[in-house]
Structures are given as C-alpha cells and as structure tokens.
Design a protein around this motif. Structure first.
Motif, PDB file in Angstrom:
ATOM      1  N   GLY A  20       3.484   6.070  13.089  1.00 19.81           N
ATOM      2  CA  GLY A  20       2.464   7.054  12.360  1.00 19.81           C
ATOM      3  C   GLY A  20       3.101   7.805  11.055  1.00 19.81           C
ATOM      4  O   GLY A  20       4.333   8.151  11.194  1.00 19.81           O
ATOM      5  N   CYS A  21       2.348   7.831  10.193  1.00 23.54           N
ATOM      6  CA  CYS A  21       2.805   7.999   8.826  1.00 23.54           C
ATOM      7  C   CYS A  21       1.754   8.689   7.886  1.00 23.54           C
ATOM      8  O   CYS A  21       0.514   8.461   8.090  1.00 23.54           O
ATOM      9  CB  CYS A  21       3.734   7.118   8.036  1.00 23.54           C
ATOM     10  SG  CYS A  21       2.842   5.865   7.362  1.00 23.54           S
ATOM     11  N   CYS A  53       5.038   2.248   8.492  1.00 23.67           N
ATOM     12  CA  CYS A  53       5.898   2.937   9.622  1.00 23.67           C
ATOM     13  C   CYS A  53       5.974   1.988  10.852  1.00 23.67           C
ATOM     14  O   CYS A  53       6.549   2.469  11.761  1.00 23.67           O
ATOM     15  CB  CYS A  53       5.290   4.111   9.719  1.00 23.67           C
ATOM     16  SG  CYS A  53       3.719   3.916  10.805  1.00 23.67           S
ATOM     17  N   CYS A  59      -1.089   5.948   7.010  1.00 21.72           N
ATOM     18  CA  CYS A  59      -1.924   5.241   8.153  1.00 21.72           C
ATOM     19  C   CYS A  59      -2.687   6.768   8.809  1.00 21.72           C
ATOM     20  O   CYS A  59      -3.160   6.488   9.898  1.00 21.72           O
ATOM     21  CB  CYS A  59      -1.327   4.704   9.253  1.00 21.72           C
ATOM     22  SG  CYS A  59       0.177   5.297   9.964  1.00 21.72           S
ATOM     23  N   CYS A  72       0.342  -0.182  10.951  1.00 29.33           N
ATOM     24  CA  CYS A  72       0.748   0.124   9.799  1.00 29.33           C
ATOM     25  C   CYS A  72       2.252  -0.382   9.183  1.00 29.33           C
ATOM     26  O   CYS A  72       3.306  -0.561   9.965  1.00 29.33           O
ATOM     27  CB  CYS A  72       1.156   1.696   9.881  1.00 29.33           C
ATOM     28  SG  CYS A  72       1.931   2.328   8.511  1.00 29.33           S
TER      29      CYS A  72
HETATM   30 ZN   LIG Z   1       2.016   4.440   9.049  1.00 30.69          ZN
END
Ligand SMILES: [Zn+2]
Length: 367
Positions: A294-295, A290, A298, A287
């Motif tokens: 993890g955000c 981030c 994504c 991604c």
């Molecule tokens: Zn992300």
C-alpha cells in the motif's frame, strides 16, 4: 591598363623611356594578381599571339620603325620580349605558391579540437513499451495485426456488439469525420476509439484458430489532463480456438504481466462490462511500487488497475459466422491495454503530456 603607344622618336633615349613605361605597367599589373584565374587573364593580355601587348609592340614599334632604326629597334624589342616573358613566368610561380598556401591554410585541421558530438537517438518510450508488450505475446505464438485509424461505424461499434445507446458511441467520446450525413449510419467514418476493429477485420480474413496482438494509435474526444490524451496507444489481443476458457485468459495475462513487470507481480480479476466480451473483467496487478503493501501510487490498496479483458461475446462471432466462427464450436478471449498507462507505471512518469511534447530533456532520459 597599359596600351602600347605609337613612337615618333626612335632615338635610344626615347626607346629606353618607352621600354621603362612598359615594364612599370607590367610590374603594376602583376602586383594586383591574386588567383590563378587572374593570372591567366593577365598572361593572355600580355602574351596572346593575336593582339597581346608583345604583339602590339612588334606591330607598333618594330614594323613602323624607319629603315635605319629597324636593326636597333629589333634588338631592343627582342630583349624586351625575353624580359617580359621571364617576368610573367616568374609571376606564375608566385601566384601558384601563394594560392597553394591559401588552400592549405583554408584546409588546416586542428586535430586537438574536441569532436562534434551527435545526440544519440532512441525509440520513444511509448513505442518501446508497445514493442515490449508485442514481443511478450509474440513469444507465446501470437502474430501482429494492424488496421486503419479511420474506421467505419460498423467495424468500430456495430460488429463489436456496441448497443446503439452505449456511451462510447456518443459524439462526446468519438471523433467523427464530417460531411457524411448522406451515408447510412454503419458506413460513416470516424477515428477509431480502440484497436478492437482489427479483431473483426482479422476474423473476416482468417478462419479460426486466431492468436493476434494489435498495437496501434486510437483517438477519443477527451480533454488533455495528467492521465488522459485525445490520442493514445493500445495493444489489444484476441485468441480464438476450440476449448478456450477463462483459465487460458488468466494464465496468458498473468504470464504477460510477469514478463513486463517482473516475476513477483501478482494479478487478480474482478467483474466488469464491455459490449464485446461476456463475461468481462478488469485485471489488476499487485502494486509494482510497494509490492502490495500500500502506497500513494496504488492509493493504499496494494493493487493497480491495468487492463480490460473477457471472453469474446457470442454476438461478436455472429458477424463472422460464415467464416467458421460458430460459437457452439469455438470460443475465445480478448484483452486491451493502454500503452501510455503501462509506460507511466514502468518509468514512473506522472504526466501523460510529457510523451507528446517532444522535449529532449524528458526524452533523453530513455537513451
Ligand atoms: Zn503501492
């Protein structure tokens, strides 16, 4: 307008009156002049040798004068002529000066006014990213290929090993040109659903090795939503040579993604299916928002799906076998990516429609 009257009375008083009338008329007419062209008509009316006012004075007053009065009338007419000629010359000077003044006034330039600012034009973001992608592959020795947007079923599907019941062949997905029922199925025309037909067209024209990227517009019968449009852009790639392996595919695409998104980006491949590649893979990039933590963008997976790829299916080479594409001797890989999708990621654009609406407020951000 003044006309020269006939004289019955040639007494000095009558001649004075006639001269005064004439000069008053001259003054009135000259006061009504505004332009150089007005002046020329006026001058000709008074001074023209044939039938000008002064000529008429000569004919009507002097020539018609009785013998004893001729001398007196001749002197007066000569004085009057000199007076009129001088007056007309004076009027010319005034007209000339005032029309020059008017011209200067009209052309007056206020250098303190702010200048006219022209909006700066720029490449459309989609075309800009398409050029960027193409440039990345050109730097690796790829050439650029193009092909028609109106394709035949043969190039768009059959020669790319699309089985007859493949969903992409469905009229739900493909925009066919109407009125072709009389043609054999493979010759029927459609709007290409991908740029892949250019792969076959290139291999028909040129024996291996091939390294080509194919940017272009494609069409699908998709309703417009936040991430889909019936018209969008793809860049496809094809490399065919001896000893091309999946490692070459991974290395090439990994390099391209680092060139496009920055050197910290990672790639990963997982199995997929396309009719014209075997094995096939979907490629994901870590991604870019981030960095893989993890955000929302994504979906908290740390990865974003970006393109499809795979090793060229030997069945595809069968269609161009006579041009040197013998799958026992050569191999190749192919990949394809959506330009809008990459542009949306690169510039964090949330709605695909923004690319096609032509709204300057959106587009000027790319200036
Ligand atoms: Zn992300």
């Amino acid at each position: 307008m003044y006309t020269v009257p006939k004289l019955d009375d040639y007494s000095p008083e009558a001649l004075d009156r006639a001269a005064a009338d004439l000069l008053r008329a001259l003054e009135n007419e000259s006061a009504a002049l505004h332009s150089e062209s007005d002046y020329k008509l006026f001058r000709d009316r008074w001074l023209a040798r044939k039938n000008g006012v002064l000529t008429q004075v000569n004919d009507t007053w002097l020539k018609a004068a009785p013998g004893p009065a001729k001398r007196e009338v001749g002197q007066r007419v000569n004085a009057l002529k000199a007076h009129v000629e001088a007056a007309i010359e004076g009027v010319h000077g005034q007209i000339h000066a005032s029309s020059a003044d008017a011209k200067l006034a009209a052309e007056r330039l206020d250098i303190t006014l702010p200048g006219i600012q022209r909006p700066i034009g720029v490449r459309h973001p989609v075309l800009r990213v398409m050029d960027e992608i193409v440039a990345v592959f050109q730097a690796m020795g790829y050439s650029v290929g193009e092909g028609p947007e109106v394709e035949s079923d043969y190039y768009n599907f059959e020669s790319l090993n699309f089985p007859p019941n493949h969903p992409a062949r469905d009229t739900q997905d493909t925009l066919f040109i109407g009125g072709q029922e009389a043609k054999p199925a493979r010759e029927r025309l459609l709007l290409r659903t991908h740029t892949s037909p250019v792969q076959i067209r290139t291999m028909e024209r040129q024996p291996p090795p091939v390294r080509i990227v194919i940017p272009g517009k494609v069409h699908r019968n998709d309703p417009l939503d936040a991430t889909h449009s019936p018209v969008f852009h793809q860049v496809e790639g094809l490399a065919v040579d001896t000893n091309i392996t999946f490692c070459d595919l991974k290395g090439t695409l990994d390099h391209a993604m680092k060139a496009l998104f920055g050197s910290s980006v990672k790639t990963r491949f997982y199995p997929s299916f396309f009719p014209f590649t075997e094995p096939s893979a979907d490629m994901q990039v870590s991604c870019i928002f981030c960095g893989g933590k993890g955000c929302r963008k994504c979906k908290f997976s740390g990865w974003i799906e970006l393109l499809g790829c795979g090793m060229v299916d030997p069945n595809v080479f069968e269609f161009v076998k006579e041009n040197g594409y013998d799958s026992s001797k050569i191999s190749g890989f192919a990949f394809g990516m959506g330009v809008e999708r990459i542009t949306m990621l690169k510039y964090e654009v949330e709605e695909i429609q923004l690319f096609y609406e032509g709204d300057v407020r959106f587009l000027e951000q790319f200036a």
